[in-house]
Write a protein that holds these residues in place. Sequence first.
Motif, PDB file in Angstrom:
ATOM      1  N   ASN A  97       1.105  -1.090   0.108  1.00 22.74           N
ATOM      2  CA  ASN A  97      -0.172  -0.018   0.108  1.00 22.74           C
ATOM      3  C   ASN A  97       0.891   1.205   0.023  1.00 22.74           C
ATOM      4  OD1 ASN A  97      -2.367  -1.488   0.053  1.00 22.74           O
ATOM      5  ND2 ASN A  97      -2.576  -1.431   2.022  1.00 22.74           N
ATOM      6  N   ASP A  98       1.932   1.162   0.777  1.00 22.67           N
ATOM      7  CA  ASP A  98       2.799   2.502   0.693  1.00 22.67           C
ATOM      8  C   ASP A  98       3.451   2.607  -0.590  1.00 22.67           C
ATOM      9  OD1 ASP A  98       2.415   2.844   3.459  1.00 22.67           O
ATOM     10  OD2 ASP A  98       4.296   1.774   4.312  1.00 22.67           O
ATOM     11  N   GLN A  99       3.958   1.330  -1.040  1.00 20.67           N
ATOM     12  CA  GLN A  99       4.527   1.465  -2.414  1.00 20.67           C
ATOM     13  C   GLN A  99       3.582   2.141  -3.575  1.00 20.67           C
ATOM     14  OE1 GLN A  99       5.432  -2.263  -4.481  1.00 20.67           O
ATOM     15  NE2 GLN A  99       7.410  -1.397  -4.955  1.00 20.67           N
ATOM     16  N   ILE A 100       2.334   1.734  -3.460  1.00 22.28           N
ATOM     17  CA  ILE A 100       1.467   2.235  -4.455  1.00 22.28           C
ATOM     18  C   ILE A 100       1.225   3.737  -4.318  1.00 22.28           C
ATOM     19  CG2 ILE A 100      -1.099   2.087  -5.197  1.00 22.28           C
ATOM     20  CD1 ILE A 100      -0.722  -0.877  -4.606  1.00 22.28           C
ATOM     21  N   GLY A 101       1.018   4.130  -3.022  1.00 21.64           N
ATOM     22  CA  GLY A 101       0.673   5.530  -2.564  1.00 21.64           C
ATOM     23  C   GLY A 101       1.624   6.409  -2.541  1.00 21.64           C
ATOM     24  N   GLY A 102       2.833   6.172  -1.983  1.00 16.84           N
ATOM     25  CA  GLY A 102       3.777   7.031  -1.661  1.00 16.84           C
ATOM     26  C   GLY A 102       4.506   7.834  -2.770  1.00 16.84           C
ATOM     27  N   LEU A 103       4.684   9.254  -2.517  1.00 18.89           N
ATOM     28  CA  LEU A 103       5.432   9.753  -3.556  1.00 18.89           C
ATOM     29  C   LEU A 103       6.809   9.219  -4.050  1.00 18.89           C
ATOM     30  CD1 LEU A 103       5.276  12.350  -5.387  1.00 18.89           C
ATOM     31  CD2 LEU A 103       6.354  13.618  -3.895  1.00 18.89           C
ATOM     32  N   GLY A 104       6.879   8.871  -5.317  1.00 12.86           N
ATOM     33  CA  GLY A 104       8.117   8.263  -5.597  1.00 12.86           C
ATOM     34  C   GLY A 104       8.103   6.831  -5.693  1.00 12.86           C
ATOM     35  N   GLN A 105       6.699   6.265  -5.406  1.00 10.45           N
ATOM     36  CA  GLN A 105       6.764   4.847  -5.577  1.00 10.45           C
ATOM     37  C   GLN A 105       5.863   4.519  -6.760  1.00 10.45           C
ATOM     38  OE1 GLN A 105       8.271   2.987  -3.144  1.00 10.45           O
ATOM     39  NE2 GLN A 105       8.799   4.987  -2.483  1.00 10.45           N
ATOM     40  N   ILE A 106       5.845   3.282  -7.292  1.00 17.45           N
ATOM     41  CA  ILE A 106       5.433   2.753  -8.516  1.00 17.45           C
ATOM     42  C   ILE A 106       3.961   3.309  -9.016  1.00 17.45           C
ATOM     43  CG2 ILE A 106       4.407   0.686  -7.875  1.00 17.45           C
ATOM     44  CD1 ILE A 106       5.390  -0.517 -10.399  1.00 17.45           C
ATOM     45  N   GLY A 107       3.139   3.486  -8.230  1.00 18.51           N
ATOM     46  CA  GLY A 107       1.765   4.121  -8.317  1.00 18.51           C
ATOM     47  C   GLY A 107       1.832   5.491  -8.099  1.00 18.51           C
ATOM     48  N   ASN A 108       2.720   6.184  -7.882  1.00 15.25           N
ATOM     49  CA  ASN A 108       2.862   7.581  -7.818  1.00 15.25           C
ATOM     50  C   ASN A 108       4.136   8.294  -7.972  1.00 15.25           C
ATOM     51  OD1 ASN A 108       1.919  10.335  -7.125  1.00 15.25           O
ATOM     52  ND2 ASN A 108       1.973  10.028  -4.808  1.00 15.25           N
ATOM     53  N   PRO A 109       4.469   8.270  -9.142  1.00 17.02           N
ATOM     54  CA  PRO A 109       6.207   8.550  -9.530  1.00 17.02           C
ATOM     55  C   PRO A 109       6.165  10.192  -9.310  1.00 17.02           C
ATOM     56  CG  PRO A 109       4.901   7.930 -11.444  1.00 17.02           C
ATOM     57  CD  PRO A 109       4.162   7.401 -10.300  1.00 17.02           C
ATOM     58  N   ALA A 110       7.456  10.478  -8.913  1.00 17.92           N
ATOM     59  CA  ALA A 110       7.626  12.002  -8.697  1.00 17.92           C
ATOM     60  C   ALA A 110       8.628  12.733  -9.860  1.00 17.92           C
ATOM     61  CB  ALA A 110       8.506  12.145  -7.404  1.00 17.92           C
ATOM     62  N   GLU A 111       8.318  13.913  -9.885  1.00 14.81           N
ATOM     63  CA  GLU A 111       8.999  14.649 -11.050  1.00 14.81           C
ATOM     64  C   GLU A 111      10.409  14.496 -10.773  1.00 14.81           C
ATOM     65  OE1 GLU A 111       8.690  19.053  -9.526  1.00 14.81           O
ATOM     66  OE2 GLU A 111       7.526  18.447 -11.149  1.00 14.81           O
ATOM     67  N   SER A 112      10.849  14.479  -9.743  1.00 15.02           N
ATOM     68  CA  SER A 112      12.403  14.424  -9.631  1.00 15.02           C
ATOM     69  C   SER A 112      12.696  13.759  -7.936  1.00 15.02           C
ATOM     70  CB  SER A 112      13.113  15.737  -9.721  1.00 15.02           C
ATOM     71  OG  SER A 112      12.751  16.615  -8.655  1.00 15.02           O
ATOM     72  N   CYS A 113      13.900  13.546  -7.751  1.00 16.56           N
ATOM     73  CA  CYS A 113      14.168  12.961  -6.327  1.00 16.56           C
ATOM     74  C   CYS A 113      14.009  14.101  -5.480  1.00 16.56           C
ATOM     75  CB  CYS A 113      15.578  12.624  -6.179  1.00 16.56           C
ATOM     76  SG  CYS A 113      15.908  10.886  -7.343  1.00 16.56           S
ATOM     77  N   LYS A 114      14.299  15.502  -6.101  1.00 12.38           N
ATOM     78  CA  LYS A 114      14.189  16.711  -5.327  1.00 12.38           C
ATOM     79  C   LYS A 114      12.411  16.965  -4.799  1.00 12.38           C
ATOM     80  CE  LYS A 114      14.842  21.745  -5.479  1.00 12.38           C
ATOM     81  NZ  LYS A 114      15.432  22.913  -6.168  1.00 12.38           N
ATOM     82  N   ALA A 115      11.903  16.594  -5.768  1.00 13.40           N
ATOM     83  CA  ALA A 115      10.243  16.678  -5.325  1.00 13.40           C
ATOM     84  C   ALA A 115       9.884  15.724  -4.163  1.00 13.40           C
ATOM     85  CB  ALA A 115       9.413  16.436  -6.542  1.00 13.40           C
ATOM     86  N   ILE A 116      10.588  14.521  -4.109  1.00 13.92           N
ATOM     87  CA  ILE A 116      10.499  13.619  -2.972  1.00 13.92           C
ATOM     88  C   ILE A 116      10.818  14.260  -1.783  1.00 13.92           C
ATOM     89  CG2 ILE A 116      10.794  11.436  -2.144  1.00 13.92           C
ATOM     90  CD1 ILE A 116      11.239  10.295  -5.105  1.00 13.92           C
ATOM     91  N   LYS A 117      12.122  14.707  -1.802  1.00 16.52           N
ATOM     92  CA  LYS A 117      12.656  15.439  -0.679  1.00 16.52           C
ATOM     93  C   LYS A 117      11.962  16.602  -0.040  1.00 16.52           C
ATOM     94  CE  LYS A 117      15.991  15.756   2.439  1.00 16.52           C
ATOM     95  NZ  LYS A 117      16.368  14.695   3.436  1.00 16.52           N
ATOM     96  N   LEU A 118      11.412  17.184  -0.812  1.00 13.08           N
ATOM     97  CA  LEU A 118      10.526  18.435  -0.578  1.00 13.08           C
ATOM     98  C   LEU A 118       9.289  17.829   0.192  1.00 13.08           C
ATOM     99  CD1 LEU A 118      10.919  20.942  -3.601  1.00 13.08           C
ATOM    100  CD2 LEU A 118      12.108  21.099  -1.295  1.00 13.08           C
ATOM    101  N   ALA A 119       8.674  16.772  -0.325  1.00 17.85           N
ATOM    102  CA  ALA A 119       7.515  16.486   0.276  1.00 17.85           C
ATOM    103  C   ALA A 119       7.719  15.470   1.609  1.00 17.85           C
ATOM    104  CB  ALA A 119       6.781  15.404  -0.811  1.00 17.85           C
ATOM    105  N   ASN A 120       8.796  14.958   1.700  1.00 17.35           N
ATOM    106  CA  ASN A 120       9.231  14.119   2.885  1.00 17.35           C
ATOM    107  C   ASN A 120      10.598  14.465   3.327  1.00 17.35           C
ATOM    108  OD1 ASN A 120       9.458  12.474   5.065  1.00 17.35           O
ATOM    109  ND2 ASN A 120       9.345  10.530   3.636  1.00 17.35           N
ATOM    110  N   ASP A 121      11.013  15.111   4.243  1.00 12.23           N
ATOM    111  CA  ASP A 121      12.094  15.658   4.693  1.00 12.23           C
ATOM    112  C   ASP A 121      12.778  14.446   5.230  1.00 12.23           C
ATOM    113  OD1 ASP A 121      14.086  17.631   4.770  1.00 12.23           O
ATOM    114  OD2 ASP A 121      14.015  17.521   6.886  1.00 12.23           O
TER     115      ASP A 121
END
Length: 387
Positions: A97-121
Motif C-alpha cells: 500500500n505504501d509503495q502504491i501510494g507514496g510519492l516516488g513509488q510505482i503508483g505515484n512517481p515523482a518529477e524528481s528526487c528533489k520533489a520527493i525530498k521536498l514532500a518528505n524531509d
Amino acid sequence: MKLCSIILLFFLLGNASSSMFKMERGSALKLVCPGDEQDDLEYESNISHVNISRGKPGKRGPQGPPGPPGAKEPDSEIRRRYEDRILALETQLKAQNDQIGGLGQIGNPAESCKAIKLANDNAENGLYYIRDNEGNVFQTYCDMDINGGGWTLVASVDENNMKGRCTSGDRWSSEQGNSAQHPHGDGFWENRAVHGSASSSASDDYKNSGYFAMNARDIMLWHTPNDTPVGSFDSEAFIKYHTSNGFLQRYGGNLQTLYSKHYPMRSKQYTANKDNGPSIPITWDKGSNAKMVELTPINSRGETESGYVQFRAVNNERNAFALCPGVRIKPNKRNVEHVCIGSTSYNIGHTREEEYCGDFAAKDWSHSSGWSAPEKIITSVVMIFYR
C-alpha cells in the motif's frame, strides 16, 4: 400451587361455589380448602379493606434448564500457531500500500528526487520511481543527504574492459572499433538512447530518460567501486562532489542538450584548448583537491587543476573527450586522454592511437610511464546525478 389457591382464583372470577367458604359479618374472610381446612392459606383482614384485585406476591419457581451454549471464541492456539505468518502478511500488505501510494513509488512517481525530498524531509537514500518532463517513468537511485538531498541518478560510465578498446560495452565511446568509418563514436553523450538499470549502475553503463528529459540546474559525480550493490552506493563511493552555480540552465537543463547543441563530440574537427568546453567549479562532499591529485596520473598533475569538472576536452591529436571528472585542463596542455572519459572513435596521430579509444580512454596507458591513473580510479564507475 395448592388447591385452595386455585379455588380462590375461581372465586374471584365468579366461578366458585359459595359453599366453599364461610364468612361472618365483622369477621375475617376465611377460606377453607376442602379436604384440609388447616393446611392452606389463611388471610385475615378487615373485610372493608379487602383488595381482591391484587394478591400477595407468589413464590419464586424452580430455575429452568440451562440454555444452549454460545459461540466459541477464536481458537487462541491457532492464532498463536500462525501469528508470525499473519504478521508477515500484514507487513507485506502495508508495504504494498505504501509503495502504491507514496510519492516516488510505482503508483505515484515523482518529477524528481528533489520533489520527493521536498514532500518528505525524512526520505532516505534508495530507489524511487521518477516521471520525467516527457512522461517517461523509470526507477532510479536518489541521494537524499548531500547538500540538502534530492539528487537524481541519470547515468553511470563503467569501463567493463580496459583492454577492450571501443568494443562491446563501450557505449560512452564506441562499440564499433577505432576506425575512420565510424569517426565520432556512438553518440551516447548526445543521443536519447537509454540503457541498463539503476540497481546495476555500478556494474554496467547506465542511462535513463532523465538524462535528456529532465530540467536540472547542477550535477553531482560519485566515483564508486565496480560491482557495488545499490544499497552500498552511498557508503562505498570514495569521492563525491557537485556543482552549485546552476550552470546547466545555460545549456538546456541537461547534459544531452549540452553535448548535442553546444559541445558535440567529433573527431578531427576541433583544436586543443581553443575548442574545449566549459569547466565548472565543484564543491567537495567527500574528498578534496589534494585527494583528487593523488588519484590523477603523475604526469597529468602538472597539466590539470583539481576542483572542477570539464566538458569536452580536445587533445593534441584533435580527438574529443567528453568529461574530465574532478579536474580541468590547464591552458596549453593537451594530454587530456589520461584524465578524461568518453572518447570519439577515430584516434589517429599517435603511436598507440587505438589505446585512446574507450569509455576510460587512456587511463591505463602505462604505470611505468607516469601517464596511468591509479587502479582505484580504473576499477570504479563514474555516477552522474542531476538536481
